[in-house]
Write a protein that holds these residues in place. Structure first.
Motif, PDB file in Angstrom:
ATOM      1  N   LEU A 139       0.415  -1.205  -0.053  1.00  0.00           N
ATOM      2  CA  LEU A 139      -0.134  -0.106   0.054  1.00  0.00           C
ATOM      3  C   LEU A 139       0.786   1.766  -0.183  1.00  0.00           C
ATOM      4  O   LEU A 139       1.479   1.886   0.713  1.00  0.00           O
ATOM      5  CB  LEU A 139      -0.421   0.079   1.153  1.00  0.00           C
ATOM      6  N   VAL A 156      -7.002   1.076  -4.363  1.00  0.00           N
ATOM      7  CA  VAL A 156      -6.018  -0.964  -5.097  1.00  0.00           C
ATOM      8  C   VAL A 156      -7.016  -1.302  -6.242  1.00  0.00           C
ATOM      9  O   VAL A 156      -7.438  -1.158  -6.171  1.00  0.00           O
ATOM     10  CB  VAL A 156      -5.223  -1.470  -4.239  1.00  0.00           C
ATOM     11  N   ILE A 162      -6.860  -7.085  -0.125  1.00  0.00           N
ATOM     12  CA  ILE A 162      -5.928  -6.396   0.799  1.00  0.00           C
ATOM     13  C   ILE A 162      -5.610  -7.271   2.138  1.00  0.00           C
ATOM     14  O   ILE A 162      -6.975  -7.280   2.275  1.00  0.00           O
ATOM     15  CB  ILE A 162      -6.044  -4.985   0.726  1.00  0.00           C
ATOM     16  N   VAL A 185      -9.241   1.414   2.572  1.00  0.00           N
ATOM     17  CA  VAL A 185      -9.055   0.376   1.452  1.00  0.00           C
ATOM     18  C   VAL A 185      -9.469   0.409  -0.293  1.00  0.00           C
ATOM     19  O   VAL A 185     -10.719  -0.201   0.546  1.00  0.00           O
ATOM     20  CB  VAL A 185      -8.298  -0.755   1.504  1.00  0.00           C
TER      21      VAL A 185
END
Length: 269
Positions: A139, A156, A162, A185
């Motif tokens: 990250l 992402v 993740i 995320v």
């Protein structure tokens, strides 16, 4: 002293609500809040919410995370409180005054204007919060925003891939974030659709985070990878976030009352 409570949730992010607007509670400590929030020996919740009188708004909302720490804002709790209150209201929080209004199946909340300057997030030192030159494992290059509480956002290819349970607490407690940080995320599922997972400071992985959805939608709009209004899909369900440059954030989504009960204050003090 017997204390009534209301158990509520927004997309599975759950709260114990104590209404002290008419009858004051004894002094609340971090330890008492943590005991009430404990899922094995207490009532159990992600956040304990306390409603109190306010001289600056219709009433005040205090927010205690599961670890007992008092924090500035909680979007999902704001919707739950709107459902409980039943009419439009201005609410004082430690993160600023918000405006909430019941809507069909939940509520719409004006979460205020996001803050982007490094010292408003806050960060430990100056840097570009739109493209931070930092990273943790896979990250990197996140955006940082304060939406009443502090958030860092990573985009992402696949948010589901993740391991946020592992990296979330590392980022939350990094010295770069003097007040700790909520970790988001996200991946783009469409021009107005994001998929999001959140590690919430003082709580951990959560099924939904209203302020996280707000921060992530704002970040995506600023980056030009999404347009308002944005549908944000979290493990617990969907929220709709609307924001225009320079304006306040409007969050709309469901809230639910689960049940009511009471407890002896001395059992937790």
């Amino acid at each position: 002293m017997r204390i009534p409570f209301i158990k509520m949730h927004g997309l599975g992010n759950d709260f114990v609500v104590l209404d002290a607007r008419e009858t004051a509670l004894p002094a609340i400590t971090d330890a008492i809040a943590a005991r009430i929030a404990d899922r094995r020996e207490g009532i159990g919740c992600d956040q304990m919410i306390v409603l109190e009188p306010s001289d600056a708004a219709d009433f005040k909302m205090r927010i205690f995370n599961a670890d007992g720490g008092e924090v500035e804002a909680c979007g999902n709790a704001s919707r739950a409180v709107a459902l409980l209150h039943g009419t439009a209201a201005r609410v004082e929080t430690a993160g600023g005054t918000i405006a909430l209004e019941p809507a069909e199946g939940g509520a719409s909340v004006d979460m205020g204007v996001p803050k982007f300057k490094w010292d408003a997030v806050p960060l430990a030192y100056a840097m570009d919060t739109a493209n931070m030159p930092v990273g943790w494992d896979d990250l990197d290059a996140p955006m940082a925003i304060n939406v009443g509480n502090p958030h860092v956002i990573f985009f992402v290819d696949d948010a589901d891939a993740i391991n946020l349970a592992a990296i979330g607490p590392v980022i939350e407690t990094d010295p770069l974030f003097p007040e700790r940080i909520n970790v988001n995320v996200a991946s783009v599922a469409g021009e107005d659709h994001l998929t999001l997972h959140v590690w919430e400071r003082g709580v951990g992985l959560t099924r939904a985070c209203g302020t996280g959805a707000c921060a992530t939608a704002v970040a995506a709009i600023r980056k030009g990878i999404a347009r308002s209004p944005v549908n944000v899909t979290l493990p617990g369900g969907d929220l709709t976030i609307a924001w225009e440059q320079g304006g306040s954030i409007r969050m709309t989504g469901p809230a639910t009352e689960a049940y009511r009960g009471s407890f002896e204050w001395d059992d937790y003090s």
